[in-house]
Design a protein around this motif. Sequence first.
Motif: not given
Ligand code: NAD
Length: 308
Positions: A15-21, A39-43, A75-77, A100-102, A122-124, A200-202
Amino acid sequence: MADQLRFDGRVAIVTGAGAGLGREYAMLLASRGAKVVVNDLGGTHSGEGASTRAADVVVNEIKANGGEAVADYNSVVDGDKVVDTAIKAYGRVDIIINNAGILRDRSIAKISEQDWNLVHDVHLKGSFKVTQAAWPYMKKQNYGRIIMTSSNSGMYGNFGQANYSAAKMGLVGLANTVAIEGAKNNIHCNVILPTAASRMTEGILPDMLFNELKPKLIAPVVVYMCHESCDENGTYIESAAGWATKVHSVRGKGTVLRTSIEQDSISLEAVQKAWGKVTDMSEAKHLNAIGEASGYLLEVLEKLKEGG
Ligand code: NAD
Protein backbone atom coordinates in the motif's frame (compact mmCIF):
# COMPACT_ATOMS: atom_id res chain seq x y z
CA MET A 1 20.64 -17.00 -8.97
CA ALA A 2 20.23 -20.41 -7.31
CA ASP A 3 20.69 -19.09 -3.76
CA GLN A 4 18.70 -15.90 -4.39
CA LEU A 5 15.71 -15.35 -2.13
CA ARG A 6 12.80 -15.57 -4.58
CA PHE A 7 9.10 -14.77 -4.41
CA ASP A 8 7.93 -16.71 -7.48
CA GLY A 9 4.25 -17.63 -7.19
CA ARG A 10 3.71 -15.14 -4.38
CA VAL A 11 1.30 -12.21 -4.61
CA ALA A 12 2.13 -9.08 -2.66
CA ILE A 13 0.05 -6.01 -1.88
CA VAL A 14 2.13 -2.94 -1.13
CA THR A 15 0.00 0.00 0.00
CA GLY A 16 1.18 3.52 -0.74
CA ALA A 17 3.56 2.00 -3.30
CA GLY A 18 3.46 4.96 -5.69
CA ALA A 19 6.35 6.74 -3.96
CA GLY A 20 9.01 6.62 -1.25
CA LEU A 21 9.44 3.42 0.73
CA GLY A 22 6.44 1.64 -0.80
CA ARG A 23 7.83 2.07 -4.30
CA GLU A 24 11.11 0.43 -3.24
CA TYR A 25 9.31 -2.50 -1.59
CA ALA A 26 7.21 -3.05 -4.73
CA MET A 27 10.21 -2.83 -7.07
CA LEU A 28 12.31 -5.25 -5.01
CA LEU A 29 9.50 -7.79 -4.60
CA ALA A 30 8.75 -7.70 -8.34
CA SER A 31 12.44 -8.06 -9.22
CA ARG A 32 12.45 -11.29 -7.16
CA GLY A 33 9.45 -12.80 -8.92
CA ALA A 34 6.45 -11.63 -6.87
CA LYS A 35 3.31 -10.41 -8.58
CA VAL A 36 2.70 -7.03 -7.02
CA VAL A 37 -0.43 -4.95 -6.41
CA VAL A 38 0.84 -1.38 -6.45
CA ASN A 39 -1.75 0.42 -4.32
CA ASP A 40 -1.69 4.20 -4.13
CA LEU A 41 -4.41 6.80 -3.76
CA GLY A 42 -2.11 9.38 -5.32
CA GLY A 43 -3.06 12.35 -3.09
CA THR A 44 -0.89 14.95 -1.38
CA HIS A 45 1.27 14.17 1.65
CA SER A 46 -1.52 15.55 3.86
CA GLY A 47 -4.14 13.30 2.27
CA GLU A 48 -5.83 15.68 -0.14
CA GLY A 49 -6.92 14.72 -3.65
CA ALA A 50 -6.34 11.53 -5.60
CA SER A 51 -4.64 10.49 -8.83
CA THR A 52 -3.90 7.33 -10.77
CA ARG A 53 -0.46 8.58 -11.77
CA ALA A 54 1.60 7.51 -8.74
CA ALA A 55 0.58 3.84 -8.96
CA ASP A 56 0.72 3.79 -12.78
CA VAL A 57 4.31 5.08 -12.90
CA VAL A 58 5.52 2.31 -10.57
CA VAL A 59 3.55 -0.40 -12.39
CA ASN A 60 5.08 0.75 -15.69
CA GLU A 61 8.56 0.75 -14.15
CA ILE A 62 8.09 -2.80 -12.85
CA LYS A 63 6.79 -4.00 -16.21
CA ALA A 64 9.64 -2.28 -18.06
CA ASN A 65 12.04 -4.28 -15.86
CA GLY A 66 10.25 -7.53 -16.83
CA GLY A 67 8.19 -7.85 -13.64
CA GLU A 68 4.47 -8.35 -13.04
CA ALA A 69 2.33 -5.71 -11.36
CA VAL A 70 -1.14 -4.24 -11.35
CA ALA A 71 -2.23 -0.81 -10.16
CA ASP A 72 -4.83 -0.21 -7.48
CA TYR A 73 -6.05 3.32 -6.81
CA ASN A 74 -8.27 2.72 -3.78
CA SER A 75 -7.75 4.28 -0.40
CA VAL A 76 -6.53 1.72 2.11
CA VAL A 77 -9.63 2.60 4.13
CA ASP A 78 -11.44 0.50 1.50
CA GLY A 79 -9.21 -2.47 2.29
CA ASP A 80 -11.63 -4.99 0.78
CA LYS A 81 -11.35 -3.27 -2.61
CA VAL A 82 -7.54 -3.32 -2.43
CA VAL A 83 -7.57 -7.05 -1.69
CA ASP A 84 -10.17 -7.62 -4.45
CA THR A 85 -7.70 -6.17 -6.94
CA ALA A 86 -5.18 -8.85 -5.93
CA ILE A 87 -7.74 -11.64 -6.06
CA LYS A 88 -9.15 -10.57 -9.44
CA ALA A 89 -5.71 -10.12 -11.01
CA TYR A 90 -3.80 -13.01 -9.45
CA GLY A 91 -6.23 -15.19 -7.44
CA ARG A 92 -4.39 -15.00 -4.10
CA VAL A 93 -2.57 -12.80 -1.63
CA ASP A 94 0.51 -13.88 0.31
CA ILE A 95 2.15 -10.67 1.44
CA ILE A 96 0.81 -7.34 2.66
CA ILE A 97 3.05 -4.40 3.35
CA ASN A 98 0.85 -1.83 5.09
CA ASN A 99 2.82 1.27 4.20
CA ALA A 100 0.44 4.01 2.98
CA GLY A 101 0.67 7.13 5.06
CA ILE A 102 -0.01 10.83 5.40
CA LEU A 103 0.93 13.60 7.80
CA ARG A 104 -1.17 16.33 9.38
CA ASP A 105 1.32 17.75 11.85
CA ARG A 106 0.01 20.16 14.47
CA SER A 107 0.74 20.63 18.17
CA ILE A 108 -1.77 18.99 20.50
CA ALA A 109 -3.60 22.28 21.08
CA LYS A 110 -4.25 22.72 17.37
CA ILE A 111 -5.14 19.24 16.08
CA SER A 112 -8.63 19.37 14.62
CA GLU A 113 -10.89 16.35 14.83
CA GLN A 114 -10.51 16.01 11.06
CA ASP A 115 -6.68 15.96 11.33
CA TRP A 116 -6.95 13.32 14.03
CA ASN A 117 -9.47 11.17 12.17
CA LEU A 118 -7.82 11.27 8.76
CA VAL A 119 -4.39 10.31 10.12
CA HIS A 120 -5.93 7.44 12.09
CA ASP A 121 -8.04 6.38 9.12
CA VAL A 122 -5.12 6.07 6.72
CA HIS A 123 -2.52 4.54 9.06
CA LEU A 124 -4.43 2.50 11.62
CA LYS A 125 -7.84 1.78 10.13
CA GLY A 126 -6.39 1.33 6.64
CA SER A 127 -3.87 -1.28 7.87
CA PHE A 128 -6.64 -3.04 9.78
CA LYS A 129 -9.01 -3.04 6.79
CA VAL A 130 -6.49 -4.38 4.27
CA THR A 131 -5.24 -7.01 6.72
CA GLN A 132 -8.73 -8.14 7.71
CA ALA A 133 -9.84 -8.43 4.07
CA ALA A 134 -6.83 -10.64 3.25
CA TRP A 135 -7.15 -12.75 6.40
CA PRO A 136 -9.55 -15.45 5.07
CA TYR A 137 -7.31 -16.04 2.03
CA MET A 138 -4.16 -16.26 4.14
CA LYS A 139 -5.83 -18.54 6.66
CA LYS A 140 -7.13 -20.86 3.96
CA GLN A 141 -3.75 -21.18 2.28
CA ASN A 142 -2.02 -21.45 5.67
CA TYR A 143 0.45 -18.75 4.76
CA GLY A 144 0.87 -15.02 5.07
CA ARG A 145 3.47 -12.35 5.70
CA ILE A 146 2.22 -8.97 6.97
CA ILE A 147 4.15 -5.80 7.75
CA MET A 148 2.83 -2.88 9.79
CA THR A 149 4.64 0.43 9.45
CA SER A 150 5.19 2.22 12.73
CA SER A 151 7.52 5.11 13.50
CA ASN A 152 10.01 6.43 16.02
CA SER A 153 7.59 9.35 16.34
CA GLY A 154 5.22 6.91 18.02
CA MET A 155 7.87 5.02 19.99
CA TYR A 156 9.53 8.12 21.43
CA GLY A 157 7.10 10.98 20.63
CA ASN A 158 7.84 13.94 18.39
CA PHE A 159 6.73 17.52 18.81
CA GLY A 160 3.75 18.32 16.58
CA GLN A 161 2.85 14.71 15.77
CA ALA A 162 0.41 13.61 18.48
CA ASN A 163 -2.14 12.29 15.95
CA TYR A 164 0.53 10.49 13.90
CA SER A 165 2.35 9.15 17.01
CA ALA A 166 -0.87 7.72 18.41
CA ALA A 167 -1.79 6.02 15.13
CA LYS A 168 1.74 4.63 14.73
CA MET A 169 1.75 3.10 18.23
CA GLY A 170 -1.72 1.76 17.51
CA LEU A 171 -0.10 -0.19 14.70
CA VAL A 172 2.33 -1.78 17.17
CA GLY A 173 -0.62 -2.97 19.25
CA LEU A 174 -2.39 -4.22 16.14
CA ALA A 175 0.71 -6.15 15.05
CA ASN A 176 1.18 -7.69 18.51
CA THR A 177 -2.24 -9.32 18.37
CA VAL A 178 -2.27 -10.15 14.65
CA ALA A 179 1.05 -11.97 15.20
CA ILE A 180 -0.51 -14.09 17.96
CA GLU A 181 -3.73 -14.81 16.05
CA GLY A 182 -1.93 -15.70 12.82
CA ALA A 183 0.83 -17.90 14.26
CA LYS A 184 -1.05 -21.21 14.02
CA ASN A 185 -1.72 -20.57 10.32
CA ASN A 186 1.85 -19.54 9.47
CA ILE A 187 0.70 -15.93 9.13
CA HIS A 188 3.45 -13.71 10.50
CA CYS A 189 3.14 -10.04 11.30
CA ASN A 190 6.13 -7.79 11.96
CA VAL A 191 6.68 -4.07 12.34
CA ILE A 192 9.07 -1.72 10.56
CA LEU A 193 10.16 1.57 12.09
CA PRO A 194 11.86 3.28 9.16
CA THR A 195 13.64 6.58 8.76
CA ALA A 196 13.89 7.50 5.10
CA ALA A 197 14.23 10.36 2.70
CA SER A 198 10.83 10.92 1.10
CA ARG A 199 8.36 13.71 0.59
CA MET A 200 7.29 13.04 4.17
CA THR A 201 10.68 13.96 5.62
CA GLU A 202 11.82 16.51 3.03
CA GLY A 203 12.58 19.83 4.72
CA ILE A 204 12.29 18.21 8.17
CA LEU A 205 15.51 16.19 8.32
CA PRO A 206 18.89 17.96 7.94
CA ASP A 207 20.30 17.67 4.35
CA MET A 208 23.33 15.58 5.36
CA LEU A 209 21.09 12.99 7.02
CA PHE A 210 18.37 13.19 4.35
CA ASN A 211 20.84 12.29 1.57
CA GLU A 212 21.97 9.14 3.39
CA LEU A 213 18.47 7.87 4.12
CA LYS A 214 17.69 6.24 0.81
CA PRO A 215 14.45 4.20 0.97
CA LYS A 216 16.12 1.47 -1.10
CA LEU A 217 18.45 0.79 1.85
CA ILE A 218 15.43 -0.19 3.98
CA ALA A 219 13.59 -2.24 1.34
CA PRO A 220 15.70 -5.44 1.67
CA VAL A 221 15.12 -5.50 5.44
CA VAL A 222 11.35 -5.27 5.02
CA VAL A 223 11.18 -7.59 2.03
CA TYR A 224 13.30 -10.19 3.87
CA MET A 225 10.65 -10.24 6.63
CA CYS A 226 8.12 -11.07 3.89
CA HIS A 227 10.04 -14.13 2.71
CA GLU A 228 8.87 -17.65 3.57
CA SER A 229 12.30 -18.43 5.08
CA CYS A 230 11.93 -15.67 7.68
CA ASP A 231 10.53 -17.09 10.95
CA GLU A 232 10.27 -13.74 12.69
CA ASN A 233 6.82 -12.99 14.10
CA GLY A 234 5.67 -10.11 16.30
CA THR A 235 9.03 -8.35 16.02
CA TYR A 236 9.73 -4.62 15.64
CA ILE A 237 12.67 -3.72 13.42
CA GLU A 238 14.07 -0.22 13.18
CA SER A 239 16.01 0.49 10.02
CA ALA A 240 17.64 3.41 8.22
CA ALA A 241 20.70 4.23 6.13
CA GLY A 242 21.72 0.59 5.70
CA TRP A 243 21.44 -0.22 9.42
CA ALA A 244 18.83 -2.35 11.16
CA THR A 245 18.08 -3.54 14.66
CA LYS A 246 15.39 -5.24 16.71
CA VAL A 247 13.52 -3.03 19.17
CA HIS A 248 11.50 -4.26 22.11
CA SER A 249 9.87 -3.10 25.30
CA VAL A 250 11.18 -3.98 28.75
CA ARG A 251 9.56 -4.05 32.16
CA GLY A 252 11.31 -3.26 35.45
CA LYS A 253 11.33 -5.63 38.42
CA GLY A 254 8.98 -3.29 40.28
CA THR A 255 8.23 -3.33 43.97
CA VAL A 256 5.34 -4.40 46.17
CA LEU A 257 3.52 -1.45 47.70
CA ARG A 258 1.55 -3.50 50.26
CA THR A 259 3.07 -5.11 53.33
CA SER A 260 0.55 -7.94 53.65
CA ILE A 261 -2.32 -9.55 51.75
CA GLU A 262 -4.72 -8.18 54.39
CA GLN A 263 -3.71 -4.58 53.61
CA ASP A 264 -6.38 -3.38 51.17
CA SER A 265 -5.28 0.20 50.66
CA ILE A 266 -2.04 2.00 49.82
CA SER A 267 -1.24 5.51 50.97
CA LEU A 268 -0.07 8.18 48.53
CA GLU A 269 2.99 8.63 50.75
CA ALA A 270 3.88 4.94 50.42
CA VAL A 271 3.86 5.39 46.64
CA GLN A 272 6.07 8.49 46.97
CA LYS A 273 8.50 6.62 49.23
CA ALA A 274 8.73 3.63 46.88
CA TRP A 275 8.88 5.67 43.65
CA GLY A 276 12.61 5.04 43.18
CA LYS A 277 11.94 1.28 43.18
CA VAL A 278 8.82 1.58 40.97
CA THR A 279 10.89 3.35 38.30
CA ASP A 280 14.14 1.39 38.78
CA MET A 281 15.02 -0.30 35.48
CA SER A 282 18.29 -1.91 36.60
CA GLU A 283 16.73 -5.39 36.46
CA ALA A 284 14.40 -4.72 33.53
CA LYS A 285 13.57 -7.55 31.17
CA HIS A 286 11.51 -8.20 28.09
CA LEU A 287 8.32 -10.21 28.46
CA ASN A 288 7.39 -12.46 25.57
CA ALA A 289 3.68 -12.79 26.28
CA ILE A 290 0.81 -11.36 28.28
CA GLY A 291 0.78 -14.59 30.32
CA GLU A 292 4.25 -13.76 31.68
CA ALA A 293 2.91 -10.43 32.97
CA SER A 294 -0.05 -11.99 34.76
CA GLY A 295 2.11 -14.93 35.91
CA TYR A 296 4.44 -12.52 37.67
CA LEU A 297 1.49 -10.83 39.40
CA LEU A 298 0.35 -14.20 40.70
CA GLU A 299 3.86 -14.75 42.13
CA VAL A 300 3.68 -11.36 43.86
CA LEU A 301 0.33 -12.27 45.41
CA GLU A 302 1.59 -15.69 46.51
CA LYS A 303 4.55 -14.08 48.28
CA LEU A 304 2.24 -11.57 49.98
CA LYS A 305 0.06 -14.44 51.17
CA GLU A 306 3.14 -16.18 52.57
CA GLY A 307 3.89 -12.92 54.40
CA GLY A 308 6.96 -11.82 52.48
P1 NAD B 1 5.49 8.91 0.97
O1 NAD B 1 4.60 10.08 1.17
O2 NAD B 1 6.60 9.01 -0.01
O3 NAD B 1 4.63 7.62 0.61
C1 NAD B 1 3.36 7.36 1.14
C2 NAD B 1 2.44 6.93 0.02
O4 NAD B 1 1.18 6.57 0.58
C3 NAD B 1 2.18 8.05 -0.99
O5 NAD B 1 2.53 7.63 -2.29
C4 NAD B 1 0.69 8.32 -0.85
O6 NAD B 1 0.05 8.68 -2.05
C5 NAD B 1 0.18 6.99 -0.33
N1 NAD B 1 -1.11 7.13 0.38
C6 NAD B 1 -1.46 8.09 1.26
N2 NAD B 1 -2.72 7.89 1.68
C7 NAD B 1 -3.17 6.77 1.07
C8 NAD B 1 -4.39 6.04 1.15
N3 NAD B 1 -5.40 6.45 1.92
N4 NAD B 1 -4.49 4.91 0.42
C9 NAD B 1 -3.48 4.49 -0.37
N5 NAD B 1 -2.31 5.16 -0.49
C10 NAD B 1 -2.14 6.28 0.23
O7 NAD B 1 6.07 8.57 2.43
P2 NAD B 1 7.14 7.49 2.96
O8 NAD B 1 8.15 8.23 3.73
O9 NAD B 1 7.57 6.56 1.89
O10 NAD B 1 6.24 6.73 4.04
C11 NAD B 1 5.83 5.38 3.94
C12 NAD B 1 5.39 4.90 5.30
O11 NAD B 1 6.48 4.92 6.22
C13 NAD B 1 4.30 5.76 5.95
O12 NAD B 1 3.39 4.93 6.63
C14 NAD B 1 5.06 6.59 6.93
O13 NAD B 1 4.25 7.06 7.99
C15 NAD B 1 6.11 5.62 7.39
N6 NAD B 1 7.29 6.24 7.98
C16 NAD B 1 8.14 6.96 7.22
C17 NAD B 1 9.25 7.53 7.82
C18 NAD B 1 10.26 8.30 7.03
O14 NAD B 1 11.29 8.69 7.62
N7 NAD B 1 10.05 8.51 5.74
C19 NAD B 1 9.47 7.39 9.20
C20 NAD B 1 8.57 6.63 9.94
C21 NAD B 1 7.50 6.05 9.32
